[in-house]
Scaffold this active site. Sequence first.
Site, mmCIF file in Angstrom:
data_model
loop_
_atom_site.group_PDB
_atom_site.id
_atom_site.type_symbol
_atom_site.label_atom_id
_atom_site.label_comp_id
_atom_site.label_asym_id
_atom_site.label_seq_id
_atom_site.Cartn_x
_atom_site.Cartn_y
_atom_site.Cartn_z
ATOM 1 N N CYS A 248 -9.959 22.175 33.314
ATOM 2 C CA CYS A 248 -9.094 22.575 34.426
ATOM 3 C C CYS A 248 -9.180 24.098 34.561
ATOM 4 O O CYS A 248 -9.778 24.775 33.711
ATOM 5 C CB CYS A 248 -7.661 22.171 34.113
ATOM 6 S SG CYS A 248 -7.084 22.971 32.593
ATOM 7 N N GLU B 252 2.959 23.944 23.702
ATOM 8 C CA GLU B 252 3.522 24.311 25.015
ATOM 9 C C GLU B 252 5.040 24.166 24.994
ATOM 10 O O GLU B 252 5.768 25.011 25.550
ATOM 11 C CB GLU B 252 2.921 23.435 26.125
ATOM 12 C CG GLU B 252 3.476 23.821 27.495
ATOM 13 C CD GLU B 252 3.025 22.911 28.620
ATOM 14 O OE1 GLU B 252 1.876 22.436 28.594
ATOM 15 O OE2 GLU B 252 3.836 22.676 29.534
HETATM 16 S S1 SF4 Z 1 -1.140 23.478 32.728
HETATM 17 FE FE1 SF4 Z 1 -2.635 22.990 31.094
HETATM 18 S S2 SF4 Z 1 -3.796 21.219 31.889
HETATM 19 FE FE2 SF4 Z 1 -2.704 22.145 33.635
HETATM 20 S S3 SF4 Z 1 -4.122 23.612 34.592
HETATM 21 FE FE3 SF4 Z 1 -2.933 24.748 33.074
HETATM 22 S S4 SF4 Z 1 -4.105 24.648 31.153
HETATM 23 FE FE4 SF4 Z 1 -4.892 23.062 32.523
#
Ligand code: SF4
Length: 320
Positions: A18, A133
């Site tokens: 991503c 996270e």
């Molecule tokens: S929140 Fe995590 S999965 Fe979503 S774009 Fe950002 S790094 Fe990628």
Amino acid sequence: MSSKPPLDILLCAPRGFCAGVVRAVDAVERALALYGPPVYVRHEIVHNKYVVEDLRRKGAVFVRELDEVPDGVAPVIFSAHGVPKSVPAAAAERGLFAIDATCPLVTKVHREAQIHHKRGRHVILIGHARHPEVEGTLGQLPPGAITLIESLADVERLVPADPDNLAYVTQTTLSVDDTREIVDALRARFPAIVGPHKEDICYATTNRQEAVKRVAPIVDALLVVGSPNSSNSQRLREVAERAGCPATALVLRAQDIDWSRFGNIRRLGLTAGASAPETLVEEIIDGFAERYAVTVETVSTATENVFFPLPRELRGEAAE
Ligand code: SF4
């Protein structure tokens, strides 16, 4: 004529890296190019051992905590998952050269939590305990200002001091369907609760789950390329299972595949978590091609064109 059995591989799209992961990995590579090794990285920059090992070979040094970083001029990069506020504060106090590679979509959740807190709301965070996270989001506010919930049962158990003054935020890599149920339950119990328009699950997580939902019901097995500690990869495997796929597995790379599980399959779904590089997907296709007469078809449910610029400290020279 080939004596191998035929196998159709349906390749989910979007899959793999991503924009937040591309930015975080690029940040480490750019820092290595600009400042030379060692470049310290707090936590795995993204949850993929292959990516981490590759960066380690190039001179990145991965540490669990900041106190493992020696004093000096070497940069220290914070991972895409985000960090509690105490971490950049400790780095500043020690005069370390800190570069924050937190994904901007995680930073957005941090800001939402801060705004709710400023407006006097108690914040409910939907997420998985101990995921970095979640640790980072919890650490944006003083102790006790956020309550973490993981399930519908947790919603039932909630006893907030002021039920009319609540807000919620979510981890970015959750199951879209599970989270919708939890948000609905929160809204049913606490009608005044405030939250984002949908939830905070990011575009990449949502799109990868959608593609799996399309493919999983029409294949005999579905493989997710990703690390066991990658939240969004785990969710992809679960989504495939729930969509009725008879055999699902999460594998880091081809050598981890239990080939005996794929003896009689005719159609295979293949996807990759947001931290898994495409080269590992190709390696797995090659692994199947050694055993089957493979055809590959892409099943696309969305087009992505999200791009995040590098952290500010790495941008000027990056433009060269
Ligand atoms: S929140 Fe995590 S999965 Fe979503 S774009 Fe950002 S790094 Fe990628």
